[in-house]
Design a protein around this motif. Structure first.
Motif, PDB file in Angstrom:
ATOM      1  N   ASP A  94      17.030 -28.661  -5.718  1.00 19.48           N
ATOM      2  CA  ASP A  94      17.368 -29.599  -4.647  1.00 19.48           C
ATOM      3  C   ASP A  94      18.721 -30.291  -4.819  1.00 19.48           C
ATOM      4  O   ASP A  94      19.511 -30.362  -3.879  1.00 19.48           O
ATOM      5  N   TYR A 115      21.532 -27.952  -3.907  1.00 21.40           N
ATOM      6  CA  TYR A 115      21.290 -27.051  -2.780  1.00 21.40           C
ATOM      7  C   TYR A 115      22.412 -27.102  -1.750  1.00 21.40           C
ATOM      8  O   TYR A 115      22.958 -26.057  -1.354  1.00 21.40           O
ATOM      9  N   ARG A 122      15.372 -24.352  -0.601  1.00 24.87           N
ATOM     10  CA  ARG A 122      15.456 -25.512  -1.486  1.00 24.87           C
ATOM     11  C   ARG A 122      14.146 -25.654  -2.263  1.00 24.87           C
ATOM     12  O   ARG A 122      13.059 -25.522  -1.691  1.00 24.87           O
ATOM     13  N   ALA A 160      12.177 -28.048  -5.589  1.00 23.38           N
ATOM     14  CA  ALA A 160      12.260 -29.316  -6.320  1.00 23.38           C
ATOM     15  C   ALA A 160      12.836 -29.121  -7.718  1.00 23.38           C
ATOM     16  O   ALA A 160      13.618 -29.949  -8.201  1.00 23.38           O
TER      17      ALA A 160
END
Length: 494
Positions: free
Chosen positions: A283, A286, A372, A374
């Motif tokens: 993330d 990204y 994306r 985490a």
């Protein structure tokens, strides 16, 4: 008008223009049987030459290929449409594999002593690998030299003869490879080519005189080839499709990762079994990665940077995947208009659901999904959530984390901070798991794939008081064996 005695033929076409570049015979079952029979005779002669003489001749073949490098590349270009530069690169890599196989066959396959264990101290144990005879190679069209040479070179170095059935889209490349080989080995038909359509490959796979089939192609076709091989219990090494993922870690070199993702997805028009089709980006990097990727992709165009889609039917698959991905996600480069037969411009789509065909099925075109995640843990889970397991890529600035991800990715091969680099390293095995097939080409495992292990145990002297494998064995001798085994293996480890 064609008479019954004239062989049937088919044309090889330039996929960019549709022009005929060659006409070839469709080898029927009788022609395949004749080639296998001739190969069986040649295989016995080739095996008896020994490692040193085979090495000399294969290295000479390597030199012949190198001297004809431009002719080979031009033939690839004509039949696949890929740029000459890419065809040259493919042939150069094939030459390096041929060189490695020729130089390392003896050390990998030759006789060697192995330790017989303490119970067998009176024995001499030897292991060697013997040829299988005739290897049937069924090759693909996307890399018509590099991929089949991963089987041909290693099979020849192991002492086998080869009957090669090239793709019906690239028969001229296969014919040329065999013609150049005959310059180095003119005495016997050690390396033959049978051109034709699916029926020719089926006849090769079903022939009882074939010692093993090396197949490269789709998973669906591999299943049909396996069914044909099953008639004679013919073993098979299958290199099938892929849906390779690239993971971008939070500390990755983003320009390098974007460059690798674009090349992995779009080179050879995306027609690469180990090409990048999915990207999972942590993330926090990204947005920066996506900017880098889309900026680079804006300068890439089909017909200029890469060639056409070689197999016309694949255009329908690509169009279906792109249509669904764009409808359910967000196109950031290209879209449905990018499919303009026979070319497809780069397509990059984000936020594509995991159940989309563009994520789950092999597209085999210059398209890529970017999502994306985490963290790298989520990236790993999503990368592994597919039936395929061929190659993968990790970009990370943390060596330990990158190595951990590489090991845990469900793939036969993983590249770290590079893309498809494992294919160029001749000493590394190449192959997949799951829907991507089984068995290995390249490296020591690739040499062993085309040989059978032969174990020999020779008694050097009789073991006093230990007639274990005799009807004259006494209770005292059996008791000695029990005491010895207990001493060697009965202690529990702490």
């Amino acid at each position: 008008m064609t008479t019954a005695t004239e062989p049937r033929t088919f044309d090889s076409l330039d996929p960019a223009t549709g022009a005929v570049v060659g006409t070839h015979v469709i080898a029927d079952a009788a022609a395949v049987a004749a080639a296998v029979a001739a190969g069986g005779e040649a295989a016995r002669w080739w095996a008896e030459l020994g490692f040193a003489e085979r090495r000399r001749r294969l290295l000479d073949y390597k030199a012949v290929l190198t001297r004809n490098l431009r002719q080979v590349a031009d033939t690839i270009h004509q039949e696949t449409g890929k740029p000459v530069g890419d065809a040259l690169l493919e042939t150069v890599l094939a030459i390096t594999h041929l060189d490695w196989a020729a130089r390392n066959a003896r050390s990998v396959l030759g006789p060697r002593r192995v330790f017989p264990g303490l119970i067998g101290l009176n024995m001499a144990a030897t292991l060697e690998y013997l040829p299988l005879g005739v290897i049937g190679v069924i090759g693909p069209w996307n890399y018509p030299v590099f991929t089949p040479m991963g089987s041909i070179a290693y099979a020849l170095a192991a002492g086998n003869a080869v009957v090669f059935k090239p793709s019906e889209l690239t028969p001229g490349v296969g014919v040329l490879l065999a013609e150049l080989f005959a310059e180095s080995v003119p005495e016997r038909p050690v390396f033959q080519v049978v051109t034709g359509l699916g029926e020719t490959g089926a006849a090769l796979a079903a022939h009882p005189g074939v010692g093993k089939i090396a197949f490269t192609g789709s998973t669906a076709t591999a299943k049909r080839v396996m069914a044909a091989c099953a008639q004679n219990l013919t073993p098979i090494v299958a290199e099938c499709g892929g849906k390779d993922a690239l993971i971008v870690d939070r500390d990755a070199d983003l320009p390098a990762a974007a460059d690798a993702a674009l090349w992995g997805a779009c080179s050879n028009a995306g027609q690469t079994c180990v090409g990048v089709e999915r990207v999972y980006v942590v993330d926090e990097v990204y947005d920066a990665f996506l900017r880098e990727l889309t900026t680079r992709a804006a300068d890439i165009r089909a017909g200029k940077d890469y060639g056409p889609i070689t197999m016309p039917a694949q255009l329908d698959v690509i169009r279906r995947h792109v249509d669904d991905a764009v409808a359910r996600g967000r196109a950031v480069v290209g879209g449905v208009e990018s499919v303009r037969p026979p070319y497809v411009d780069p397509v990059i789509v984000t936020d594509v659901p995991e159940d989309s065909p563009a994520v789950q099925e092999e597209t085999f075109g210059p398209t890529i999904t970017v999502d994306r995640v985490a963290d790298v843990g989520e990236a790993l889970r999503r990368a592994n959530a597919t039936a395929y397991g061929l190659g993968a890529t990790v970009f990370s600035g943390n060596r330990r984390r990158a190595m951990d991800l590489a090991r845990r990715l469900r793939s036969g091969m993983t590249a770290i901070n590079s893309v498809i680099s494992f294919a160029a390293i001749a000493s590394l095995p190449f192959g997949g798991v799951g829907g991507s097939g089984f068995g290995r080409i390249h490296g020591a495992d690739g040499l062993r794939e085309f040989a059978r292990p032969k174990a020999i145990a020779r008694q050097r002297f009789a073991m006093p008081g230990m007639r274990i494998t005799s009807f004259r064995r006494t209770p005292a001798e059996l008791e000695r064996l029990i005491r010895l085994v207990t001493f060697l293996h009965g202690r529990r480890k702490k």
